[in-house]
Scaffold this motif. Structure first.
Motif, short mmCIF file in Angstrom:
data_model
loop_
_atom_site.label_atom_id
_atom_site.label_comp_id
_atom_site.label_asym_id
_atom_site.label_seq_id
_atom_site.Cartn_x
_atom_site.Cartn_y
_atom_site.Cartn_z
N UNK A 101 0.83 -1.21 0.00
CA UNK A 101 0.00 0.00 0.00
C UNK A 101 0.87 1.26 0.00
N UNK A 102 1.93 1.24 0.79
CA UNK A 102 2.83 2.40 0.85
C UNK A 102 3.50 2.63 -0.50
N UNK A 171 5.06 9.89 1.46
CA UNK A 171 3.66 9.73 1.07
C UNK A 171 2.77 9.46 2.28
N UNK A 172 3.27 8.64 3.20
CA UNK A 172 2.49 8.35 4.42
C UNK A 172 2.30 9.61 5.26
N UNK A 173 3.34 10.44 5.32
CA UNK A 173 3.22 11.68 6.10
C UNK A 173 2.21 12.62 5.45
N UNK A 178 -3.25 15.06 5.59
CA UNK A 178 -4.53 15.30 4.93
C UNK A 178 -5.69 14.76 5.74
N UNK A 179 -5.49 13.58 6.33
CA UNK A 179 -6.56 12.95 7.11
C UNK A 179 -6.58 13.41 8.56
N UNK A 180 -5.64 14.31 8.89
CA UNK A 180 -5.56 14.87 10.24
C UNK A 180 -5.43 13.79 11.32
N UNK A 220 3.24 8.06 13.62
CA UNK A 220 2.13 8.60 12.82
C UNK A 220 2.11 7.95 11.44
N UNK A 221 3.29 7.75 10.85
CA UNK A 221 3.35 7.08 9.55
C UNK A 221 2.87 5.64 9.64
#
Length: 284
Positions: A101-102, A171-173, A178-180, A220-221
């Motif tokens: 996915x990443x 990309x994960x960050x 974006x999704x907060x 968070x990632x």
């Protein structure tokens, strides 16, 4: 002829880069579900035999009855191994999803990852590989040579892997921003795969070194990876008989190569022992 698209540099605020994605929709991935072949079972039995200091042919009904719980014959043992390997394959498929996915998410990056950021990941990868080498009693160059990789190939492999990892983390960050998504201190250990006791120590050490926010960013990632994995569109591709046969042949070739290496190392050790014996031998 396709023109290469040069992406802009990301915005940097303080010591952090900020990225965006072209889409935040669920990603689509395909995972391959391997069959369990007779060769896979033979390979497992060979490993069990080696760990017990015997040959595969020594694992007969009598040995199984004495050493294997829940099985009294070789056939029962093979059936048990097949079930275990199938379960391991299923687990492996699920564990492969976050990385896949990443990788797909990284294709959506609107910005190029700066070289200084890639260099940080390369350094971390090299340190990790050097640690593995040290655990095996080798330096990195010897460790690479042992795996059949020369210095140039090792450098290229580290460069390539670092670029991919840096892109995936960027990309994960971007997705997390974006999704907060947020990460509380108490979530960090589980997200980073630490037990609670070690997690508390790591958090306190990071806080003392002024690196807690870096640790939180890593967690968070990981949270973002879990979210995109849970929402992904996943296609399961089951290995064909032909593909399973080809993989079995590769597995057999690998096993034979490892056996040859072990035999060569054994002969070298015997040679060293002989030299030691010669040097210690004295006429009286």
């Amino acid at each position: 002829m396709d023109l290469e698209i040069h992406k802009p540099a990301p915005l940097k605020i303080g010591d952090r880069y900020h990225y965006t994605l072209s889409s935040y929709d669920p990603v689509s991935i395909t995972v391959t579900v391997s069959q369990v072949t007779d060769a896979d079972i033979d390979f497992a039995i060979a490993g069990i035999a080696s760990s017990n200091g015997i040959k595969p042919e020594d694992i007969d009904d009598a040995w199984v009855a004495e050493h294997i719980d829940g099985a009294s014959t070789v056939q029962e043992f093979r059936t048990t191994l097949r079930s275990q390997l199938e379960a391991m394959n299923t687990q492996s498929v699920e564990q492969s999803k976050p990385a896949l996915c990443a990788q797909q998410l990284a294709l959506r990056l609107n910005q190029a990852v700066p070289m200084d950021e890639i260099a940080k990941y390369r350094s971390a990868l090299e340190q990790s590989m050097s640690f593995e080498a040290a655990q095996a009693g080798m330096d990195l160059a010897t460790y690479a040579a042992h795996m059949g990789i020369d210095s140039a190939a090792m450098t290229a492999m580290l460069d390539d892997r670092a670029a991919h990892v840096a892109g995936e983390q960027a990309a994960l960050s971007a997705y997390a921003a974006e999704k907060k998504l947020k990460v509380a201190d108490q979530e960090i250990p589980a997200l980073l795969g630490l037990n609670p006791q070690d997690g508390e120590k790591v958090i306190e050490q990071a806080r003392g070194a002024g690196q807690l926010e870096d640790l939180r960013a890593d967690a968070l990632n990981m949270k973002a990876a879990r979210v995109i994995t849970s929402e992904c569109n996943c296609t399961y591709k089951h290995e064909s008989a032909e593909e399973a046969q080809a993989r079995s042949e590769q597995l057999k070739a690998f096993a034979e190569m490892m056996l040859t290496q072990q035999n060569e190392e054994t002969q070298d050790d015997k040679g060293d022992d002989k030299e030691d014996n010669k040097s210690n031998f004295k006429l009286v």
